[in-house]
Design a protein around this motif. Structure first.
Motif, PDB file in Angstrom:
ATOM      1  N   THR A 111       2.659 -21.672   6.343  1.00 46.87           N
ATOM      2  CA  THR A 111       1.381 -21.224   6.912  1.00 46.87           C
ATOM      3  C   THR A 111       1.109 -19.775   6.543  1.00 46.87           C
ATOM      4  O   THR A 111      -0.015 -19.414   6.142  1.00 46.87           O
ATOM      5  CB  THR A 111       1.391 -21.389   8.442  1.00 46.87           C
ATOM      6  OG1 THR A 111       1.593 -22.752   8.779  1.00 46.87           O
ATOM      7  CG2 THR A 111       0.065 -20.923   9.042  1.00 46.87           C
ATOM      8  N   VAL A 134      -6.230 -20.253   3.428  1.00 47.60           N
ATOM      9  CA  VAL A 134      -6.865 -20.287   4.747  1.00 47.60           C
ATOM     10  C   VAL A 134      -6.921 -18.869   5.287  1.00 47.60           C
ATOM     11  O   VAL A 134      -6.201 -17.976   4.808  1.00 47.60           O
ATOM     12  CB  VAL A 134      -6.090 -21.198   5.739  1.00 47.60           C
ATOM     13  CG1 VAL A 134      -6.125 -22.639   5.288  1.00 47.60           C
ATOM     14  CG2 VAL A 134      -4.654 -20.721   5.897  1.00 47.60           C
ATOM     15  N   PHE A 167      -8.531 -16.489  10.960  1.00 47.67           N
ATOM     16  CA  PHE A 167      -9.580 -16.876  11.905  1.00 47.67           C
ATOM     17  C   PHE A 167      -9.704 -18.389  12.041  1.00 47.67           C
ATOM     18  O   PHE A 167     -10.294 -18.885  13.003  1.00 47.67           O
ATOM     19  CB  PHE A 167     -10.922 -16.288  11.473  1.00 47.67           C
ATOM     20  CG  PHE A 167     -10.971 -14.792  11.518  1.00 47.67           C
ATOM     21  CD1 PHE A 167     -11.005 -14.119  12.736  1.00 47.67           C
ATOM     22  CD2 PHE A 167     -10.948 -14.047  10.347  1.00 47.67           C
ATOM     23  CE1 PHE A 167     -11.045 -12.737  12.784  1.00 47.67           C
ATOM     24  CE2 PHE A 167     -10.980 -12.665  10.386  1.00 47.67           C
ATOM     25  CZ  PHE A 167     -11.020 -12.002  11.614  1.00 47.67           C
ATOM     26  N   GLN A 168      -9.157 -19.128  11.082  1.00 50.81           N
ATOM     27  CA  GLN A 168      -9.185 -20.587  11.154  1.00 50.81           C
ATOM     28  C   GLN A 168      -7.977 -21.140  11.903  1.00 50.81           C
ATOM     29  O   GLN A 168      -7.903 -22.353  12.138  1.00 50.81           O
ATOM     30  CB  GLN A 168      -9.206 -21.183   9.744  1.00 50.81           C
ATOM     31  CG  GLN A 168     -10.430 -20.815   8.932  1.00 50.81           C
ATOM     32  CD  GLN A 168     -10.308 -21.293   7.494  1.00 50.81           C
ATOM     33  OE1 GLN A 168      -9.642 -20.680   6.666  1.00 50.81           O
ATOM     34  NE2 GLN A 168     -10.946 -22.421   7.203  1.00 50.81           N
ATOM     35  N   LEU A 169      -7.042 -20.256  12.277  1.00 48.37           N
ATOM     36  CA  LEU A 169      -5.777 -20.707  12.842  1.00 48.37           C
ATOM     37  C   LEU A 169      -5.556 -20.319  14.296  1.00 48.37           C
ATOM     38  O   LEU A 169      -4.784 -20.981  14.993  1.00 48.37           O
ATOM     39  CB  LEU A 169      -4.611 -20.129  12.009  1.00 48.37           C
ATOM     40  CG  LEU A 169      -4.636 -20.377  10.502  1.00 48.37           C
ATOM     41  CD1 LEU A 169      -3.478 -19.642   9.846  1.00 48.37           C
ATOM     42  CD2 LEU A 169      -4.579 -21.862  10.181  1.00 48.37           C
ATOM     43  N   LEU A 184     -13.471 -23.064  20.826  1.00 42.91           N
ATOM     44  CA  LEU A 184     -13.617 -23.819  19.576  1.00 42.91           C
ATOM     45  C   LEU A 184     -12.867 -25.143  19.638  1.00 42.91           C
ATOM     46  O   LEU A 184     -13.288 -26.141  19.043  1.00 42.91           O
ATOM     47  CB  LEU A 184     -13.109 -22.981  18.399  1.00 42.91           C
ATOM     48  CG  LEU A 184     -13.929 -21.726  18.071  1.00 42.91           C
ATOM     49  CD1 LEU A 184     -13.278 -20.950  16.930  1.00 42.91           C
ATOM     50  CD2 LEU A 184     -15.374 -22.096  17.714  1.00 42.91           C
ATOM     51  N   ARG A 218     -15.968 -27.549  19.709  1.00 43.54           N
ATOM     52  CA  ARG A 218     -16.147 -27.909  18.301  1.00 43.54           C
ATOM     53  C   ARG A 218     -15.021 -28.803  17.780  1.00 43.54           C
ATOM     54  O   ARG A 218     -14.930 -29.044  16.586  1.00 43.54           O
ATOM     55  CB  ARG A 218     -16.255 -26.639  17.446  1.00 43.54           C
ATOM     56  CG  ARG A 218     -17.437 -25.754  17.860  1.00 43.54           C
ATOM     57  CD  ARG A 218     -17.748 -24.722  16.823  1.00 43.54           C
ATOM     58  NE  ARG A 218     -18.874 -23.895  17.210  1.00 43.54           N
ATOM     59  CZ  ARG A 218     -19.394 -22.926  16.440  1.00 43.54           C
ATOM     60  NH1 ARG A 218     -18.856 -22.684  15.244  1.00 43.54           N
ATOM     61  NH2 ARG A 218     -20.417 -22.216  16.857  1.00 43.54           N
ATOM     62  N   GLN A 220     -11.922 -28.434  17.211  1.00 46.22           N
ATOM     63  CA  GLN A 220     -10.991 -27.890  16.220  1.00 46.22           C
ATOM     64  C   GLN A 220      -9.566 -28.009  16.781  1.00 46.22           C
ATOM     65  O   GLN A 220      -8.889 -27.024  17.084  1.00 46.22           O
ATOM     66  CB  GLN A 220     -11.359 -26.447  15.870  1.00 46.22           C
ATOM     67  CG  GLN A 220     -12.731 -26.349  15.197  1.00 46.22           C
ATOM     68  CD  GLN A 220     -13.103 -24.934  14.785  1.00 46.22           C
ATOM     69  OE1 GLN A 220     -12.327 -23.983  14.935  1.00 46.22           O
ATOM     70  NE2 GLN A 220     -14.305 -24.788  14.259  1.00 46.22           N
ATOM     71  N   TRP A 226      -6.792 -28.736  15.505  1.00 52.47           N
ATOM     72  CA  TRP A 226      -5.654 -28.201  14.740  1.00 52.47           C
ATOM     73  C   TRP A 226      -5.185 -26.846  15.261  1.00 52.47           C
ATOM     74  O   TRP A 226      -4.028 -26.469  15.073  1.00 52.47           O
ATOM     75  CB  TRP A 226      -6.021 -28.098  13.267  1.00 52.47           C
ATOM     76  CG  TRP A 226      -7.081 -27.081  12.965  1.00 52.47           C
ATOM     77  CD1 TRP A 226      -6.903 -25.727  12.801  1.00 52.47           C
ATOM     78  CD2 TRP A 226      -8.481 -27.330  12.802  1.00 52.47           C
ATOM     79  NE1 TRP A 226      -8.113 -25.118  12.546  1.00 52.47           N
ATOM     80  CE2 TRP A 226      -9.097 -26.074  12.530  1.00 52.47           C
ATOM     81  CE3 TRP A 226      -9.273 -28.474  12.828  1.00 52.47           C
ATOM     82  CZ2 TRP A 226     -10.465 -25.941  12.303  1.00 52.47           C
ATOM     83  CZ3 TRP A 226     -10.630 -28.338  12.603  1.00 52.47           C
ATOM     84  CH2 TRP A 226     -11.219 -27.103  12.356  1.00 52.47           C
ATOM     85  N   ARG A 227      -6.045 -26.113  15.952  1.00 54.28           N
ATOM     86  CA  ARG A 227      -5.670 -24.797  16.471  1.00 54.28           C
ATOM     87  C   ARG A 227      -4.557 -24.906  17.518  1.00 54.28           C
ATOM     88  O   ARG A 227      -3.824 -23.942  17.739  1.00 54.28           O
ATOM     89  CB  ARG A 227      -6.881 -24.087  17.072  1.00 54.28           C
ATOM     90  CG  ARG A 227      -7.944 -23.709  16.053  1.00 54.28           C
ATOM     91  CD  ARG A 227      -9.135 -23.041  16.715  1.00 54.28           C
ATOM     92  NE  ARG A 227     -10.203 -22.766  15.759  1.00 54.28           N
ATOM     93  CZ  ARG A 227     -10.293 -21.653  15.038  1.00 54.28           C
ATOM     94  NH1 ARG A 227      -9.386 -20.692  15.196  1.00 54.28           N
ATOM     95  NH2 ARG A 227     -11.287 -21.471  14.191  1.00 54.28           N
ATOM     96  N   THR A 253      -1.671 -24.813  14.838  1.00 56.68           N
ATOM     97  CA  THR A 253      -1.603 -23.663  13.926  1.00 56.68           C
ATOM     98  C   THR A 253      -1.383 -22.342  14.657  1.00 56.68           C
ATOM     99  O   THR A 253      -0.842 -21.402  14.077  1.00 56.68           O
ATOM    100  CB  THR A 253      -2.877 -23.567  13.073  1.00 56.68           C
ATOM    101  OG1 THR A 253      -4.033 -23.463  13.937  1.00 56.68           O
ATOM    102  CG2 THR A 253      -3.023 -24.789  12.185  1.00 56.68           C
TER     103      THR A 253
END
Length: 233
Positions: A26, A35, A38-40, A46, A50, A52, A54-55, A58
């Motif tokens: 990662t 990546v 901010f995506q993790l 979120l 939304r 998300q 996976w957060r 991650t």
């Protein structure tokens, strides 16, 4: 050299190997800009609004950009995760995975209240706390500067974070969740009127516990230890 590294890598216990590898990959993905952080990071809004999801995972895998903080965290993660898996959780892989799930779920719920973006460092402190309470007589040398009993190690880490100017919220979160597990697993069941509240689901046992492999060095060592105990008794 490559063969030797490969052999050493696969000699690492499975859970420790999987988690440490995921954390390193990662961080590598972030460094290569595949990546962005901010995506993790852990963001309940979120995750819920939304989807998300996976957060939830991650946020436990990223320890920051390559540097002293990353190296420090990954060394502690690898060392104490491996010592737990090879020590009090030897031959109990499902129970060790259950510790991961318990810690991850409780930490995520508490993360709703704590100002923490990434939960990986707190998870490391939780593992350190569980190890330290199960080895109260072991003496730890911290960077060659301090020498103390193992139960003090999580608090020394919190003080070290404070000296570096970091928030101790991460350390306190890890200590809190680690103490919950230690109390429910090791303390409460042994008190008068107490009982075991944490039970590893049978599904985890079916997935992660497997019959002894005569060629597996971990299984062979475990059988040797058990035989030694029987002879001693």
């Amino acid at each position: 050299m490559a063969l030797s590294f490969t052999q050493e890598y696969f000699h690492i216990p499975a859970v420790t190997r999987a988690y440490t590898t995921a954390c390193v990959l990662t961080t590598a993905a972030v460094q290569l800009e595949v990546v962005a952080p901010f995506q993790l990071y852990f963001n309940p809004d979120l995750i819920i609004r939304r989807y998300q999801i996976w957060r939830l995972i991650t946020s436990f895998l990223f320890f920051g950009s390559l540097g002293f903080s990353f190296v420090f965290n990954i060394i502690f993660l690898y060392r104490y995760c491996r010592m737990l898996e090879e020590g009090c959780f030897r031959g109990r892989r499902a129970d060790f995975v259950f510790l991961f799930l318990f810690g991850g779920i409780v930490m995520t719920l508490l993360g709703l209240l704590a100002p923490v973006s990434f939960l990986g460092p707190a998870f490391t402190v939780m593992l350190v706390y569980v190890w330290s309470r199960r080895h109260p007589l072991v003496r730890v040398n911290f960077f060659g500067l301090l020498n103390f009993r193992a139960p003090l190690l999580p608090w020394v880490l919190a003080g070290f974070s404070l000296l570096l100017g970091n928030s101790v919220a991460v350390d306190l979160l890890g200590i809190s969740v680690g103490h919950m597990y230690y109390f429910l697993e090791d303390v409460f069941p042994n008190q008068p009127g107490g009982r075991k509240l944490l039970t590893t689901p049978e599904l985890l046992r079916a997935l992660f516990d497997r019959p002894d492999d005569p060629d597996d060095p971990d299984d062979r060592l475990l059988r040797d230890e058990q035989q030694g105990d029987d002879l001693h008794d």
